[in-house]
Every structure is written in structure tokens, then in C-alpha cells.
Design a protein around this motif. Structure first.
Motif, PDB file in Angstrom:
ATOM      1  N   LYS A  50       0.809  -1.225   0.000  1.00 34.76           N
ATOM      2  CA  LYS A  50       0.000   0.000   0.000  1.00 34.76           C
ATOM      3  C   LYS A  50       0.844   1.277   0.000  1.00 34.76           C
ATOM      4  O   LYS A  50       0.434   2.294  -0.546  1.00 34.76           O
ATOM      5  N   ASP A  71      -7.016   6.057  11.406  1.00 31.41           N
ATOM      6  CA  ASP A  71      -8.233   5.541  10.779  1.00 31.41           C
ATOM      7  C   ASP A  71      -9.321   6.598  10.929  1.00 31.41           C
ATOM      8  O   ASP A  71      -9.428   7.243  11.983  1.00 31.41           O
ATOM      9  N   SER A  93     -11.874   8.709   1.879  1.00 34.83           N
ATOM     10  CA  SER A  93     -13.305   8.414   1.942  1.00 34.83           C
ATOM     11  C   SER A  93     -13.507   7.223   1.031  1.00 34.83           C
ATOM     12  O   SER A  93     -12.900   7.174  -0.034  1.00 34.83           O
ATOM     13  N   SER A 134     -14.233  16.676  -2.107  1.00 32.46           N
ATOM     14  CA  SER A 134     -15.640  16.278  -2.131  1.00 32.46           C
ATOM     15  C   SER A 134     -15.891  15.628  -3.484  1.00 32.46           C
ATOM     16  O   SER A 134     -15.034  14.863  -3.974  1.00 32.46           O
ATOM     17  N   TYR A 170     -23.423   6.273  -2.065  1.00 30.93           N
ATOM     18  CA  TYR A 170     -22.099   6.920  -2.185  1.00 30.93           C
ATOM     19  C   TYR A 170     -22.289   8.434  -2.360  1.00 30.93           C
ATOM     20  O   TYR A 170     -21.621   9.234  -1.701  1.00 30.93           O
ATOM     21  N   LYS A 174     -21.016  11.534   0.191  1.00 32.27           N
ATOM     22  CA  LYS A 174     -20.210  12.711  -0.165  1.00 32.27           C
ATOM     23  C   LYS A 174     -20.965  14.006   0.190  1.00 32.27           C
ATOM     24  O   LYS A 174     -20.352  14.997   0.580  1.00 32.27           O
ATOM     25  N   PRO A 198     -14.700  17.004  -7.834  1.00 31.95           N
ATOM     26  CA  PRO A 198     -14.428  16.385  -9.132  1.00 31.95           C
ATOM     27  C   PRO A 198     -15.590  15.527  -9.626  1.00 31.95           C
ATOM     28  O   PRO A 198     -16.353  14.982  -8.827  1.00 31.95           O
ATOM     29  N   SER A 199     -15.679  15.410 -10.956  1.00 31.29           N
ATOM     30  CA  SER A 199     -16.570  14.410 -11.554  1.00 31.29           C
ATOM     31  C   SER A 199     -15.776  13.096 -11.628  1.00 31.29           C
ATOM     32  O   SER A 199     -14.758  12.955 -10.931  1.00 31.29           O
ATOM     33  N   VAL A 201     -13.130  10.479 -12.076  1.00 38.27           N
ATOM     34  CA  VAL A 201     -11.702  10.679 -12.284  1.00 38.27           C
ATOM     35  C   VAL A 201     -11.144   9.542 -13.138  1.00 38.27           C
ATOM     36  O   VAL A 201     -11.405   8.366 -12.874  1.00 38.27           O
ATOM     37  N   SER A 214     -13.113   4.077 -10.052  1.00 34.25           N
ATOM     38  CA  SER A 214     -12.707   4.511 -11.398  1.00 34.25           C
ATOM     39  C   SER A 214     -12.159   3.330 -12.198  1.00 34.25           C
ATOM     40  O   SER A 214     -12.399   3.202 -13.399  1.00 34.25           O
TER      41      SER A 214
HETATM   42  P1  NAP Z   1      -9.448   5.191  -3.408  1.00 35.28           P
HETATM   43  O1  NAP Z   1      -8.290   4.939  -4.272  1.00 35.28           O
HETATM   44  O2  NAP Z   1     -10.302   4.022  -3.010  1.00 35.28           O
HETATM   45  O3  NAP Z   1      -8.974   5.991  -2.131  1.00 35.28           O
HETATM   46  C1  NAP Z   1      -9.731   6.022  -0.941  1.00 35.28           C
HETATM   47  C2  NAP Z   1      -8.784   6.331   0.200  1.00 35.28           C
HETATM   48  O4  NAP Z   1      -9.548   6.444   1.408  1.00 35.28           O
HETATM   49  C3  NAP Z   1      -7.758   5.218   0.415  1.00 35.28           C
HETATM   50  O5  NAP Z   1      -6.527   5.813   0.732  1.00 35.28           O
HETATM   51  C4  NAP Z   1      -8.316   4.497   1.630  1.00 35.28           C
HETATM   52  O6  NAP Z   1      -7.329   3.867   2.426  1.00 35.28           O
HETATM   53  C5  NAP Z   1      -8.914   5.653   2.401  1.00 35.28           C
HETATM   54  N1  NAP Z   1      -9.871   5.167   3.385  1.00 35.28           N
HETATM   55  C6  NAP Z   1     -11.049   4.536   3.181  1.00 35.28           C
HETATM   56  N2  NAP Z   1     -11.613   4.214   4.358  1.00 35.28           N
HETATM   57  C7  NAP Z   1     -10.757   4.652   5.323  1.00 35.28           C
HETATM   58  C8  NAP Z   1     -10.769   4.600   6.745  1.00 35.28           C
HETATM   59  N3  NAP Z   1     -11.775   4.042   7.444  1.00 35.28           N
HETATM   60  N4  NAP Z   1      -9.719   5.152   7.418  1.00 35.28           N
HETATM   61  C9  NAP Z   1      -8.679   5.718   6.750  1.00 35.28           C
HETATM   62  N5  NAP Z   1      -8.616   5.781   5.398  1.00 35.28           N
HETATM   63  C10 NAP Z   1      -9.653   5.244   4.710  1.00 35.28           C
HETATM   64  O7  NAP Z   1     -10.478   6.193  -4.102  1.00 35.28           O
HETATM   65  P2  NAP Z   1     -10.198   7.561  -4.888  1.00 35.28           P
HETATM   66  O8  NAP Z   1     -10.921   7.447  -6.169  1.00 35.28           O
HETATM   67  O9  NAP Z   1      -8.776   7.930  -4.852  1.00 35.28           O
HETATM   68  O10 NAP Z   1     -11.031   8.560  -3.965  1.00 35.28           O
HETATM   69  C11 NAP Z   1     -10.369   9.538  -3.158  1.00 35.28           C
HETATM   70  C12 NAP Z   1     -11.325  10.659  -2.879  1.00 35.28           C
HETATM   71  O11 NAP Z   1     -11.735  11.243  -4.107  1.00 35.28           O
HETATM   72  C13 NAP Z   1     -12.598  10.240  -2.145  1.00 35.28           C
HETATM   73  O12 NAP Z   1     -12.937  11.243  -1.225  1.00 35.28           O
HETATM   74  C14 NAP Z   1     -13.617  10.155  -3.274  1.00 35.28           C
HETATM   75  O13 NAP Z   1     -14.933  10.326  -2.813  1.00 35.28           O
HETATM   76  C15 NAP Z   1     -13.153  11.327  -4.125  1.00 35.28           C
HETATM   77  N6  NAP Z   1     -13.625  11.297  -5.512  1.00 35.28           N
HETATM   78  C16 NAP Z   1     -13.207  10.298  -6.344  1.00 35.28           C
HETATM   79  C17 NAP Z   1     -13.673  10.283  -7.659  1.00 35.28           C
HETATM   80  C18 NAP Z   1     -13.243   9.221  -8.650  1.00 35.28           C
HETATM   81  O14 NAP Z   1     -13.824   9.148  -9.737  1.00 35.28           O
HETATM   82  N7  NAP Z   1     -12.239   8.406  -8.343  1.00 35.28           N
HETATM   83  C19 NAP Z   1     -14.563  11.277  -8.100  1.00 35.28           C
HETATM   84  C20 NAP Z   1     -14.959  12.276  -7.212  1.00 35.28           C
HETATM   85  C21 NAP Z   1     -14.473  12.276  -5.916  1.00 35.28           C
HETATM   86  P3  NAP Z   1      -6.862   2.332   2.170  1.00 35.28           P
HETATM   87  O15 NAP Z   1      -5.821   2.402   1.081  1.00 35.28           O
HETATM   88  O16 NAP Z   1      -6.316   1.914   3.481  1.00 35.28           O
HETATM   89  O17 NAP Z   1      -8.074   1.563   1.734  1.00 35.28           O
END
Ligand code: NAP
Length: 356
Positions: A50, A71, A93, A134, A170, A174, A198-199, A201, A214
Motif C-alpha cells: 500500500k 483511521d 473516503s 468532495s 455513495y 459525499k 471532481p466528476s 476521475v 474509477s
Molecule cells: P481510493 O483509491 O479508493 O482511495 C480512498 C482512500 O480512502 C484510500 O486511501 C483508503 O485507504 C482511504 N480510506 C477509506 N476508508 C478509510 C478509513 N476508514 N480510514 C482511513 N482511510 C480510509 O479512491 P479515490 O478514487 O482515490 O477517492 C479519493 C477521494 O476522491 C474520495 O474522497 C472520493 O470520494 C473522491 N472522488 C473520487 C472520484 C473518482 O472518480 N475516483 C470522483 C470524485 C471524488 P486504504 O488504502 O487503506 O483503503
């Protein structure tokens, strides 16, 4: 690239929650390249799978990374990591749509986690700005909702009022998390909250085994799940590298304030597949045609797509006003084709798809 001048303040460490994630990976990379000391509270700092890439990124750049254990659901667990930090990026999140218990798996970590991190900011005298990741999901649920915004499109004044614990949880997670952040921010005066919305990603990951939703969407495009057709399911999209730039601007542009829609393109699932056809169509079973809406409506529930979502998001254009981010944060956006091809190429390299 930004058209608004700013520089990363390296005089104090910065904190990034969720540094192991897809979005945060690029934020951390850019901060390290700028010479910042990044405090990264993660669930398991000893898990090399990780965090290994974060250490490698730091070794290859001017900055430094320090890992901490934290956490979202453990009160006070961000205090150590936040000590001495000037800026806090709260990205952590859960981003998944496959949950059994939405309250426990999505809403609690989003809302209580935001409260936990921002209460730590309240206790940490050095913090002057918090950047919250967000989502456009805090603004709308289904593409049709976007038409109800000012001038027929969403902007930063709009809040999601249609998601709930039982419908698109979900998006609900948010929405309530961002609302919680504004409530806490407005009750104090030392730090400023700046939000990026963001929309969807897209683009390559710096973390080796991304679990972000994603990648699940992209996997279904390339693994043959949609070879007989893809729904014209509409959404906005943005490159993960452009989103990282938005986070840095939100943190370091002095006048940045409020929410920012960070979205480059209005697109749909079929268009993603068609955009990849030229480079990958001969080798991978990408969708070539649209599934009729009536068929998607009929089979949707069997593949986890509620009929309400089909009615309101398939064939309904997604409309958003992204001008605030362009003007206030100086954002520029990559073409969709570049984001998709770079992401697909990485997934091919890591064995996500079989050739036809
Ligand atoms: P991701 O790769 O799944 O990242 C989520 C992160 O949150 C990981 O680092 C995860 O840690 C951490 N997390 C989850 N539960 C947790 C907990 N209980 N305690 C501590 N850490 C925790 O997803 P991502 O796409 O990068 O999303 C990151 C952010 O961008 C989120 O807020 C998401 O809502 C936002 N966002 C994403 C998109 C998209 O399309 N990807 C679009 C709009 C907004 P672990 O590695 O330990 O699991």
C-alpha cells in the motif's frame, strides 16, 4: 499546468489523508516534486503493497514523506500526523458502489471521518487551510438532476437533494460529509476550507493496485462485459493529474475559496469505449454500439443499476458549469482521449484485460 500563479509553501509540512488512494497518489507526487514534507496518515503504514510507491516517490523527489497510523473512525487518530502542518488535504473516503451496509461502509467513514479530521484541525494551531476532496456527487445524483441547476446546468451553488441512504448512498455519503465540513469550518476562523468537487476521475494511477471505483468502470469497458454494447450513461470526467493540480491550487492560491467543480468533459460510458477504439479496438472487446435504453431499463437491476438511475441518467446529457475552477484556480484540462489511453495502457501492462 496552471494559468493562476501560486507556489507550494514548503515552510511547514502538509498532511494528506488517504495517501494510499488513487486521487491522493498524484497529489502526494506533486507535493513531493515541489519539495514539500508530506505527512501521510494511513491505515497500515507497515503494508508495503500500500505504501511502497509513496516511499519510492519521495526517494525520487525533492520532498520527504512521513507515514503515520490513523483511521477515519478512530477519534483523535490524526492528531500526531497533523502536528506542525500548515495545510490539510482530506481525501480519504471510501469510493465504492458495492456495499452491503451503506451506513457502516460509506456514510460513517465519510461523515464521521470528516468530523474527526476537521476536529483535529481545530486542535492544531498551525493549520491555516483545509482542502476537502468532495465530489460532483455532492451536487447531483443523476444526469437529469443537472438540468435543474441555474441555466440548465449544475454549478457550485447546487447541493444534492436526491441521494439518500437507500438511493445512491455513495453520493449521499459525499453530500453529508461536505455539509459536515462546512458546518465545522464556519464555526471557527483560523483555517479556511476550500473544496474540490471532481466528476469521475480517469487517468493512470501512481499506486500499483488501485481499488478506486474509477478502475472498476474502466475494467468493465475492456474485459468484454460490454462487448455487445454500452449504455449511454452520462457523467462528467476529469484527469487525475489535472485534479491533483486543482488540489494544489486550492491549497496555495491565496484567494481560493468555496467549492469548485473540477470536470473537463461531459461524456457517457459508450463514448469512453468509442474513444478507445482507435488504439485498442482491434485487440480488446470494447463496446462499439449503444445498448437501447429500454433494454438497459429491463436488465439494469440485475447488474446493480436501479431503474430510476437508468431513467434519469441514460441518454440524459450531463451539464455542468466548470468556469469557476478555470478562472479562480487556473485549471486547464487534458483531452479525454489522453486520460483514457494512458489509463488503459497502464491496465493492459498490469494484466487487467485479455486480448480478443
Ligand atoms: P481510493 O483509491 O479508493 O482511495 C480512498 C482512500 O480512502 C484510500 O486511501 C483508503 O485507504 C482511504 N480510506 C477509506 N476508508 C478509510 C478509513 N476508514 N480510514 C482511513 N482511510 C480510509 O479512491 P479515490 O478514487 O482515490 O477517492 C479519493 C477521494 O476522491 C474520495 O474522497 C472520493 O470520494 C473522491 N472522488 C473520487 C472520484 C473518482 O472518480 N475516483 C470522483 C470524485 C471524488 P486504504 O488504502 O487503506 O483503503
Amino acid at each position: 499546468m496552471s494559468t493562476v500563479d501560486f507556489s507550494v509553501d514548503t515552510s511547514k509540512p502538509v498532511l494528506v489523508t488517504g495517501a494510499t488512494g488513487y486521487v491522493a497518489g498524484w497529489v502526494v507526487k506533486r507535493l513531493l516534486e515541489a519539495g514539500a514534507t508530506v505527512h501521510a496518515p494511513v491505515r497500515d503504514p507497515d503494508n508495503a503493497a500500500k505504501v511502497g510507491h509513496l516511499i519510492e516517490l519521495a526517494n525520487a523527489s525533492a520532498g520527504e514523506i512521513k507515514l503515520f497510523k490513523a483511521d477515519l473512525l478512530t477519534d483523535g487518530s490524526y492528531d500526531d500526523a497533523m502536528r506542525g502542518c500548515g495545510v490539510v488535504f482530506h481525501t480519504a473516503s471510501p469510493f465504492t458502489v458495492n456495499v452491503k451496509d451503506a451506513q457502516k461502509e460509506l456514510i460513517d467513514p465519510a461523515k464521521l471521518g470528516t468530523r474527526n479530521v476537521l476536529e483535529a484541525a481545530n486542535r492544531t494551531e498551525t493549520v491555516t487551510r483545509v482542502v476537502l476532496t468532495s465530489s460532483c456527487a455532492a451536487i447531483y445524483t443523476d444526469a437529469k438532476d443537472t438540468h435543474d441547476g441555474p441555466n440548465g446546468r449544475i454549478d457550485e451553488s447546487v447541493w444534492n437533494t436526491s441521494a439518500s441512504l437507500h438511493y445512491q448512498p455513495y453520493s449521499y455519503s459525499k453530500t453529508v460529509a461536505e455539509q459536515e465540513a462546512w458546518t465545522i469550518a464556519k464555526a471557527q476562523a483560523r483555517w479556511k476550507l476550500v473544496v474540490v468537487n471532481p466528476s469521475l476521475v480517469l487517468g493512470p494511477a501512481v499506486n500499483g493496485a488501485p481499488t478506486s471505483e474509477s478502475f472498476n468502470i474502466m475494467r468493465q469497458l475492456g474485459d468484454g462485459s460490454m462487448k455487445s454494447g454500452a449504455p449511454r450513461y452520462s457523467f462528467g470526467a476529469v484527469d487525475v493529474r489535472d485534479l491533483a493540480q486543482a488540489h494544489l491550487a486550492a491549497a496555495f492560491v491565496p484567494d481560493a475559496e468555496g467549492r469548485h467543480i473540477v470536470s473537463a468533459h461531459s461524456t457517457d460510458l459508450l463514448e469512453l469505449g468509442l474513444t478507445l477504439q482507435a488504439k485498442y479496438g482491434a485487440d480488446y472487446p470494447l463496446p462499439k454500439r449503444a445498448l437501447p435504453k429500454w433494454l438497459v431499463w429491463l436488465v439494469g437491476p440485475m447488474v446493480g443499476l436501479p431503474r430510476k438511475t437508468v431513467s434519469r441518467s441514460v441518454g440524459e446529457p450531463w451539464r455542468a458549469d466548470n468556469s469557476k475552477g478555470i478562472k479562480a484556480l487556473g485549471l486547464t484540462y487534458r483531452p479525454l482521449k489522453v486520460s483514457l489511453e494512458d489509463m488503459f495502457a497502464q491496465m493492459v501492462d498490469t494484466g487487467a484485460f485479455k486480448r480478443v
